[in-house]
Design a protein around this motif. Structure first.
Motif, short mmCIF file in Angstrom:
data_model
loop_
_atom_site.label_atom_id
_atom_site.label_comp_id
_atom_site.label_asym_id
_atom_site.label_seq_id
_atom_site.Cartn_x
_atom_site.Cartn_y
_atom_site.Cartn_z
N SER A 1 0.83 -1.21 0.00
CA SER A 1 0.00 0.00 0.00
C SER A 1 0.86 1.26 0.00
O SER A 1 0.57 2.22 -0.73
CB SER A 1 -0.92 0.02 1.22
OG SER A 1 -1.78 -1.09 1.19
N HIS A 2 1.92 1.26 0.78
CA HIS A 2 2.83 2.41 0.82
C HIS A 2 3.47 2.63 -0.54
O HIS A 2 3.55 3.76 -1.03
CB HIS A 2 3.90 2.19 1.90
CG HIS A 2 4.90 3.28 1.96
ND1 HIS A 2 6.13 3.19 1.33
CD2 HIS A 2 4.87 4.49 2.55
CE1 HIS A 2 6.80 4.31 1.54
NE2 HIS A 2 6.06 5.12 2.29
N SER B 1 1.76 9.40 -5.92
CA SER B 1 1.78 10.79 -5.48
C SER B 1 3.14 11.49 -5.62
O SER B 1 3.17 12.72 -5.60
CB SER B 1 1.34 10.87 -4.02
OG SER B 1 2.24 10.17 -3.19
N MET C 1 0.94 4.12 -2.96
CA MET C 1 0.66 5.51 -2.62
C MET C 1 1.80 6.42 -3.06
O MET C 1 1.57 7.48 -3.66
CB MET C 1 0.45 5.65 -1.11
CG MET C 1 0.20 7.06 -0.65
SD MET C 1 0.22 7.23 1.14
CE MET C 1 1.93 6.88 1.52
#
Length: 110
Positions: free
Chosen positions: A66-67, A74, A70
């Motif tokens: 997930s990190h 971004s 993300m």
């Protein structure tokens, strides 16, 4: 090479990735403790055949995945590191889950 070896290699590669990613920062101590220490500790646990180490590697693998997604989405400047994190997280998750998957879907002996 069995799943345990793949898991240890994946965890060590993930720790090395985090060290390379965060070491150039002005104050990398907190980042290295938060990101690089857990995969190193889990790799040691897997090598020592701690029963819960693969489970926690799989759980943390979901957080690392997930990190990575993300950050890749971004922060374009860090996309290479983030996509490598995603790939290594998938390796860790798969290697941690493989023994359970094999046991679950093994042919039953009659």
């Amino acid at each position: 090479m069995n799943a345990r070896h793949v898991l240890v290699i994946g965890l060590l590669a993930l720790a090395a990735l985090f060290i390379a990613w965060f070491a150039p920062h002005p104050s990398p101590v907190a980042e290295l403790l938060v990101f690089a220490f857990p995969p190193l500790a889990l790799a040691m646990g897997v090598l020592r055949r701690r029963r819960t180490a693969p489970f926690w590697a799989g759980v943390l693998g979901l957080a690392w995945f997930s990190h990575g997604v993300m950050v890749a989405w971004s922060r374009p400047a860090e996309r290479g590191f983030a996509l490598a994190e995603v790939l290594l997280a998938l390796v860790v998750i798969f290697a941690a889950s493989l023994p359970g998957l094999r046991a679950r879907f093994a042919k039953k002996k009659a």
